[in-house]
Design a protein around this motif. Sequence first.
Motif, PDB file in Angstrom:
ATOM      1  N   GLY A  83     -11.475 108.127 111.282  1.00 22.92           N
ATOM      2  CA  GLY A  83     -12.152 108.654 110.100  1.00 22.92           C
ATOM      3  C   GLY A  83     -12.087 107.754 108.888  1.00 22.92           C
ATOM      4  O   GLY A  83     -13.043 107.647 108.129  1.00 22.92           O
ATOM      5  N   ALA A  84     -10.962 107.072 108.698  1.00 28.83           N
ATOM      6  CA  ALA A  84     -10.791 106.219 107.524  1.00 28.83           C
ATOM      7  C   ALA A  84     -11.778 105.044 107.516  1.00 28.83           C
ATOM      8  O   ALA A  84     -12.134 104.542 106.453  1.00 28.83           O
ATOM      9  CB  ALA A  84      -9.359 105.693 107.459  1.00 28.83           C
ATOM     10  N   ASP A  85     -12.227 104.596 108.689  1.00 24.71           N
ATOM     11  CA  ASP A  85     -13.138 103.455 108.783  1.00 24.71           C
ATOM     12  C   ASP A  85     -14.585 103.868 109.037  1.00 24.71           C
ATOM     13  O   ASP A  85     -15.474 103.025 109.081  1.00 24.71           O
ATOM     14  CB  ASP A  85     -12.711 102.519 109.922  1.00 24.71           C
ATOM     15  CG  ASP A  85     -11.435 101.770 109.616  1.00 24.71           C
ATOM     16  OD1 ASP A  85     -11.063 101.676 108.429  1.00 24.71           O
ATOM     17  OD2 ASP A  85     -10.809 101.271 110.564  1.00 24.71           O
ATOM     18  N   ARG A  86     -14.815 105.140 109.215  1.00 20.59           N
ATOM     19  CA  ARG A  86     -16.140 105.613 109.629  1.00 20.59           C
ATOM     20  C   ARG A  86     -17.254 105.210 108.660  1.00 20.59           C
ATOM     21  O   ARG A  86     -18.313 104.765 109.099  1.00 20.59           O
ATOM     22  CB  ARG A  86     -16.124 107.124 109.817  1.00 20.59           C
ATOM     23  CG  ARG A  86     -17.379 107.636 110.466  1.00 20.59           C
ATOM     24  CD  ARG A  86     -17.238 109.115 110.836  1.00 20.59           C
ATOM     25  NE  ARG A  86     -18.491 109.632 111.304  1.00 20.59           N
ATOM     26  CZ  ARG A  86     -18.884 109.610 112.565  1.00 20.59           C
ATOM     27  NH1 ARG A  86     -18.102 109.095 113.488  1.00 20.59           N
ATOM     28  NH2 ARG A  86     -20.047 110.103 112.917  1.00 20.59           N
ATOM     29  N   ALA A 115     -22.288  99.307 108.667  1.00 25.59           N
ATOM     30  CA  ALA A 115     -22.575  98.156 109.531  1.00 25.59           C
ATOM     31  C   ALA A 115     -23.600  98.527 110.601  1.00 25.59           C
ATOM     32  O   ALA A 115     -24.508  97.740 110.901  1.00 25.59           O
ATOM     33  CB  ALA A 115     -21.287  97.645 110.184  1.00 25.59           C
ATOM     34  N   VAL A 116     -23.466  99.712 111.167  1.00 26.50           N
ATOM     35  CA  VAL A 116     -24.422 100.193 112.168  1.00 26.50           C
ATOM     36  C   VAL A 116     -25.812 100.323 111.549  1.00 26.50           C
ATOM     37  O   VAL A 116     -26.808  99.885 112.128  1.00 26.50           O
ATOM     38  CB  VAL A 116     -23.938 101.544 112.750  1.00 26.50           C
ATOM     39  CG1 VAL A 116     -25.042 102.261 113.509  1.00 26.50           C
ATOM     40  CG2 VAL A 116     -22.717 101.334 113.632  1.00 26.50           C
ATOM     41  N   GLN A 117     -25.884 100.896 110.361  1.00 25.05           N
ATOM     42  CA  GLN A 117     -27.164 101.083 109.676  1.00 25.05           C
ATOM     43  C   GLN A 117     -27.797  99.756 109.271  1.00 25.05           C
ATOM     44  O   GLN A 117     -29.015  99.660 109.126  1.00 25.05           O
ATOM     45  CB  GLN A 117     -26.991 101.974 108.448  1.00 25.05           C
ATOM     46  CG  GLN A 117     -26.551 103.380 108.775  1.00 25.05           C
ATOM     47  CD  GLN A 117     -27.533 104.117 109.657  1.00 25.05           C
ATOM     48  OE1 GLN A 117     -28.720 104.082 109.427  1.00 25.05           O
ATOM     49  NE2 GLN A 117     -27.027 104.755 110.694  1.00 25.05           N
ATOM     50  N   GLU A 132     -21.055  92.247 112.320  1.00 26.04           N
ATOM     51  CA  GLU A 132     -19.815  91.471 112.212  1.00 26.04           C
ATOM     52  C   GLU A 132     -19.510  91.143 110.755  1.00 26.04           C
ATOM     53  O   GLU A 132     -18.355  91.203 110.328  1.00 26.04           O
ATOM     54  CB  GLU A 132     -19.921  90.183 113.015  1.00 26.04           C
ATOM     55  CG  GLU A 132     -18.653  89.354 112.949  1.00 26.04           C
ATOM     56  CD  GLU A 132     -18.777  88.036 113.685  1.00 26.04           C
ATOM     57  OE1 GLU A 132     -17.757  87.620 114.254  1.00 26.04           O
ATOM     58  OE2 GLU A 132     -19.858  87.429 113.677  1.00 26.04           O
ATOM     59  N   ALA A 133     -20.527  90.825 109.991  1.00 29.42           N
ATOM     60  CA  ALA A 133     -20.326  90.489 108.578  1.00 29.42           C
ATOM     61  C   ALA A 133     -19.755  91.678 107.797  1.00 29.42           C
ATOM     62  O   ALA A 133     -18.986  91.492 106.860  1.00 29.42           O
ATOM     63  CB  ALA A 133     -21.637  90.029 107.956  1.00 29.42           C
ATOM     64  N   MET A 134     -20.123  92.883 108.205  1.00 29.35           N
ATOM     65  CA  MET A 134     -19.703  94.068 107.464  1.00 29.35           C
ATOM     66  C   MET A 134     -18.441  94.733 108.022  1.00 29.35           C
ATOM     67  O   MET A 134     -17.748  95.440 107.294  1.00 29.35           O
ATOM     68  CB  MET A 134     -20.847  95.075 107.432  1.00 29.35           C
ATOM     69  CG  MET A 134     -22.068  94.547 106.700  1.00 29.35           C
ATOM     70  SD  MET A 134     -23.408  95.715 106.658  1.00 29.35           S
ATOM     71  CE  MET A 134     -22.781  96.899 105.466  1.00 29.35           C
ATOM     72  N   ALA A 135     -18.161  94.517 109.312  1.00 26.36           N
ATOM     73  CA  ALA A 135     -17.000  95.168 109.931  1.00 26.36           C
ATOM     74  C   ALA A 135     -16.459  94.274 111.044  1.00 26.36           C
ATOM     75  O   ALA A 135     -16.535  94.596 112.227  1.00 26.36           O
ATOM     76  CB  ALA A 135     -17.396  96.544 110.473  1.00 26.36           C
ATOM     77  N   TYR A 169     -14.393  95.369 114.060  1.00 23.63           N
ATOM     78  CA  TYR A 169     -15.021  96.176 115.101  1.00 23.63           C
ATOM     79  C   TYR A 169     -16.071  95.413 115.909  1.00 23.63           C
ATOM     80  O   TYR A 169     -16.339  95.757 117.053  1.00 23.63           O
ATOM     81  CB  TYR A 169     -15.675  97.429 114.491  1.00 23.63           C
ATOM     82  CG  TYR A 169     -14.646  98.433 114.071  1.00 23.63           C
ATOM     83  CD1 TYR A 169     -14.177  99.382 114.964  1.00 23.63           C
ATOM     84  CD2 TYR A 169     -14.112  98.423 112.793  1.00 23.63           C
ATOM     85  CE1 TYR A 169     -13.204 100.292 114.598  1.00 23.63           C
ATOM     86  CE2 TYR A 169     -13.148  99.328 112.415  1.00 23.63           C
ATOM     87  CZ  TYR A 169     -12.694 100.256 113.317  1.00 23.63           C
ATOM     88  OH  TYR A 169     -11.721 101.159 112.962  1.00 23.63           O
ATOM     89  N   PHE A 170     -16.684  94.405 115.288  1.00 22.90           N
ATOM     90  CA  PHE A 170     -17.753  93.655 115.937  1.00 22.90           C
ATOM     91  C   PHE A 170     -17.470  92.157 115.872  1.00 22.90           C
ATOM     92  O   PHE A 170     -16.959  91.667 114.873  1.00 22.90           O
ATOM     93  CB  PHE A 170     -19.101  93.915 115.240  1.00 22.90           C
ATOM     94  CG  PHE A 170     -19.463  95.363 115.147  1.00 22.90           C
ATOM     95  CD1 PHE A 170     -20.036  96.016 116.224  1.00 22.90           C
ATOM     96  CD2 PHE A 170     -19.242  96.076 113.984  1.00 22.90           C
ATOM     97  CE1 PHE A 170     -20.383  97.354 116.144  1.00 22.90           C
ATOM     98  CE2 PHE A 170     -19.584  97.409 113.882  1.00 22.90           C
ATOM     99  CZ  PHE A 170     -20.153  98.061 114.967  1.00 22.90           C
ATOM    100  N   GLU A 171     -17.840  91.441 116.942  1.00 26.19           N
ATOM    101  CA  GLU A 171     -17.621  89.992 116.967  1.00 26.19           C
ATOM    102  C   GLU A 171     -18.725  89.326 117.791  1.00 26.19           C
ATOM    103  O   GLU A 171     -19.072  89.799 118.879  1.00 26.19           O
ATOM    104  CB  GLU A 171     -16.270  89.688 117.592  1.00 26.19           C
ATOM    105  CG  GLU A 171     -15.959  88.215 117.682  1.00 26.19           C
ATOM    106  CD  GLU A 171     -14.593  87.979 118.273  1.00 26.19           C
ATOM    107  OE1 GLU A 171     -13.692  87.589 117.518  1.00 26.19           O
ATOM    108  OE2 GLU A 171     -14.429  88.215 119.496  1.00 26.19           O
TER     109      GLU A 171
END
Length: 63
Positions: free
Chosen positions: A42-45, A51-53, A18-21, A24-26
Amino acid sequence: MGRIHVDYDKCEGLGMCEAMASDYFELDDDEQMHVLAEEVPGADRARVNAAVQACPVLALTLE
């Protein structure tokens, strides 16, 4: 386009994603994580992948 997958059994609600994206996440008031948009253009990938990593318990994947 990518797709976010969550292993809710692993997720501890730490909020790095959430902190990074935050678009997409909350995290809700009970620290349960919710994916706001499963499809990632693609622009946000790169940002969502970072954030996933960053997930310390490896609960997220981006395919």
